[in-house]
Write a protein that holds these residues in place. Sequence first.
Motif, PDB file in Angstrom:
ATOM      1  N   ASP A 151      -1.231  -0.551  -4.024  1.00 29.42           N
ATOM      2  CA  ASP A 151      -0.508  -0.281  -5.271  1.00 29.42           C
ATOM      3  C   ASP A 151       0.212  -1.510  -5.818  1.00 29.42           C
ATOM      4  O   ASP A 151       0.871  -1.434  -6.848  1.00 29.42           O
ATOM      5  CB  ASP A 151       0.471   0.883  -5.097  1.00 29.42           C
ATOM      6  CG  ASP A 151       1.603   0.586  -4.127  1.00 29.42           C
ATOM      7  OD1 ASP A 151       1.513  -0.412  -3.400  1.00 29.42           O
ATOM      8  OD2 ASP A 151       2.568   1.364  -4.101  1.00 29.42           O
ATOM      9  N   HIS A 156       0.832  -1.193   0.000  1.00 32.59           N
ATOM     10  CA  HIS A 156       0.000   0.000   0.000  1.00 32.59           C
ATOM     11  C   HIS A 156       0.872   1.250   0.000  1.00 32.59           C
ATOM     12  O   HIS A 156       1.998   1.229   0.506  1.00 32.59           O
ATOM     13  CB  HIS A 156      -0.919   0.017   1.225  1.00 32.59           C
ATOM     14  CG  HIS A 156      -1.928  -1.075   1.215  1.00 32.59           C
ATOM     15  ND1 HIS A 156      -1.631  -2.371   1.568  1.00 32.59           N
ATOM     16  CD2 HIS A 156      -3.238  -1.065   0.888  1.00 32.59           C
ATOM     17  CE1 HIS A 156      -2.705  -3.114   1.456  1.00 32.59           C
ATOM     18  NE2 HIS A 156      -3.702  -2.357   1.050  1.00 32.59           N
ATOM     19  N   THR A 157       0.321   2.345  -0.538  1.00 28.92           N
ATOM     20  CA  THR A 157       1.018   3.628  -0.508  1.00 28.92           C
ATOM     21  C   THR A 157       0.917   4.196   0.902  1.00 28.92           C
ATOM     22  O   THR A 157       0.220   3.669   1.760  1.00 28.92           O
ATOM     23  CB  THR A 157       0.390   4.616  -1.516  1.00 28.92           C
ATOM     24  OG1 THR A 157      -0.965   4.878  -1.112  1.00 28.92           O
ATOM     25  CG2 THR A 157       0.439   4.061  -2.934  1.00 28.92           C
TER      26      THR A 157
END
Length: 168
Positions: free
Chosen positions: A45, A38-39
């Motif tokens: 992502d 994850h971002t």
Amino acid sequence: MSVSNIFFSLWRKVSMPFLAITLIVCYFTFPDDVAVHHTSSGRPDDFISKQDFFYIAFGTIIVFNFLLNLLKSQVLRLNFAQLNQKSLWAKNTDALRQLLTTWFDVFIAVINTYMIFFLLALNRVNRSEDQKLDINYDWFVLAGAVILLVVIFYLPVKLLYTNPETKE
């Protein structure tokens, strides 16, 4: 055999089927694409297909447990008295084997338990519709690392700074 040895042995033996069951349950509840990264804002992502994730995770679990149990059996076969003749632990082979057996059981059980909680956390993240990381799991990674370090360093500290209990 002490109560702690029985407990840790049972924990190791129970953690493996629970880990397999957790992986299977997660497989059926995962979406087709599992968010694995994850971002910083919590948006996924990086994805992997749930079949690929299942096979990689299952293979890792089986290989890891097999190799650690194999290592445990090989270490217990060593003649420690020939390795270090001055060591009180090496002279008391029963106490040393019991300590090593318990340590390996704890190590395997802690890793399996950590993987169970990791799978449950990953399942929770992937159950939401947008797979957004809504809780910061940094504490989980840090806690797992600290527990693992304590377990890893327990054995050398115990061997270096204590003596085995003598039977009277």
